[in-house]
Scaffold this active site. Structure first.
Site, mmCIF file in Angstrom:
data_model
loop_
_atom_site.group_PDB
_atom_site.id
_atom_site.type_symbol
_atom_site.label_atom_id
_atom_site.label_comp_id
_atom_site.label_asym_id
_atom_site.label_seq_id
_atom_site.Cartn_x
_atom_site.Cartn_y
_atom_site.Cartn_z
ATOM 1 N N ASP A 118 42.239 38.851 33.047
ATOM 2 C CA ASP A 118 42.070 39.129 34.402
ATOM 3 C C ASP A 118 41.996 40.893 34.375
ATOM 4 O OD1 ASP A 118 42.688 38.960 37.275
ATOM 5 O OD2 ASP A 118 44.530 39.790 36.895
ATOM 6 N N ASP A 129 42.357 43.130 38.045
ATOM 7 C CA ASP A 129 43.339 43.740 39.006
ATOM 8 C C ASP A 129 44.763 43.371 38.832
ATOM 9 O OD1 ASP A 129 41.319 45.212 40.470
ATOM 10 O OD2 ASP A 129 40.660 43.155 41.091
HETATM 11 C C1 XBP Z 1 42.169 40.492 42.529
HETATM 12 C C2 XBP Z 1 41.281 40.408 43.773
HETATM 13 C C3 XBP Z 1 40.327 41.118 44.215
HETATM 14 C C4 XBP Z 1 40.656 42.523 44.522
HETATM 15 C C5 XBP Z 1 39.437 43.048 45.598
HETATM 16 O O1 XBP Z 1 41.340 39.907 41.470
HETATM 17 O O2 XBP Z 1 41.686 39.439 44.566
HETATM 18 O O3 XBP Z 1 39.694 40.517 45.291
HETATM 19 O O4 XBP Z 1 41.851 42.761 45.133
HETATM 20 O O5 XBP Z 1 38.281 43.366 44.837
HETATM 21 P P1 XBP Z 1 41.677 39.801 39.962
HETATM 22 P P2 XBP Z 1 36.723 42.929 45.847
HETATM 23 O O6 XBP Z 1 43.326 39.876 39.830
HETATM 24 O O7 XBP Z 1 41.230 38.289 39.664
HETATM 25 O O8 XBP Z 1 40.996 40.683 39.155
HETATM 26 O O9 XBP Z 1 36.912 43.518 46.918
HETATM 27 O O10 XBP Z 1 35.689 43.200 44.938
HETATM 28 O O11 XBP Z 1 36.840 41.376 45.972
HETATM 29 MG MG MG Z 2 45.249 39.997 39.011
#
Ligand code: XBP
Ligand code: MG
Length: 265
Positions: A10, A12
């Protein structure tokens, strides 16, 4: 013996703490550049993280606002434009501020690479965001470290839907039990579980107190062997465990025990 053959990362919250000082700041900047009075403080943004995907998050917030466009088409167009500006701001911010990777992440990626364990990116975030973050930390050839890169644009349905994991596994030619997903959020854990991929959770700032069921291990981060459930084998002395990072062998140990351990709530 563990049959662990791939790590599914993952982005973020797991690779880096990008949300509060990255994505949130960029959303607020987008509001400002469009002359909108809307701002998301850290607490409100935490609530909105229940909605995965930035454009979807904007739509969910607009549904609560009296001053958002009433017509669905106009609302969608505004969300698209805001998201375009937000992505431009976020990628610039990541490149300038060099948001750090979480400690222990780079070492585990390097270890997996050295041992021929395959790696994938499995995220709901946009491709441009992943490119900015990983480019900063691994250079322009960062893609060579990953055998599959699945981002928000690549799926019909974002997490908690399992599509992102199914797509990555198909590209890798592996079954779900050959891999471990590294995740930080309830949506991410739910997505991996729905794809039947064993999940290791590294708790992040926004989801430190979240209920995360069905993980094979939960802990404070890859930088330490202390504080994990189940406890890591061999980490007897607290002082040593504090100083040592989670290794591939630790993941293999959890992976091979996965049928024996209960779920962690
Ligand atoms: C986390 C998310 C993402 C970001 C925003 O994704 O929900 O949507 O907050 O990115 P993960 P975008 O933990 O799966 O990496 O604005 O590009 O959608
Ligand atoms: Mg995440």
């Amino acid at each position: 013996m563990s049959r662990l053959q791939a790590l599914l990362w993952d982005v973020d919250g797991t690779l880096a703490e990008t949300e509060r000082d990255g994505h949130r700041v960029a959303f607020n900047h987008a509001f400002e550049t469009m002359g909108l009075p809307w701002r998301w403080d850290a607490a409100r943004y935490g609530e909105l993280l229940a909605v995965t995907g930035g454009r979807e998050r904007l739509m969910a917030d607009m549904a609560t606002r009296a001053d958002a466009p009433a017509a669905p088409g106009e609302r969608e167009a505004l969300a698209r434009e805001l998201h375009r500006r937000k992505t431009a701001c976020y990628t610039a911010l990541v490149r300038e501020a060099k948001l750090p990777l979480r400690p222990g992440v780079a070492a585990l990626i390097a270890e997996a690479h050295a041992q021929g364990v395959r790696q994938a990116i499995t995220t709901t975030t946009s491709r441009a965001n992943v490119d900015a973050l990983l480019g900063v930390h691994f250079g322009p050839r960062w893609r060579e470290r990953f055998d599959s890169i699945v981002c928000g644009e690549d799926v019909q349905r974002k997490k908690p839907d399992p599509e992102v994991f199914r797509l990555a596994l198909r590209t890798l030619g592996l079954g779900p039990l050959d891999a471990v997903a590294l995740e930080d959020s309830p949506g991410g854990v739910a997505a991996a579980r729905a794809a039947e991929v064993p999940v290791v959770v590294t708790l992040s700032a926004y989801f430190a107190d979240a209920t995360l069921e069905g993980a094979i291990a939960i802990g404070p981060g890859l930088h330490t062997r202390a504080g994990w459930r189940p406890a890591l084998p061999g980490s007897h002395a607290q002082a040593d465990a504090d100083d040592e990072r989670v290794t591939l062998d630790d993941l293999r140990a959890w992976h091979s025990q996965m049928d024996l351990v209960s779920q962690f709530g």
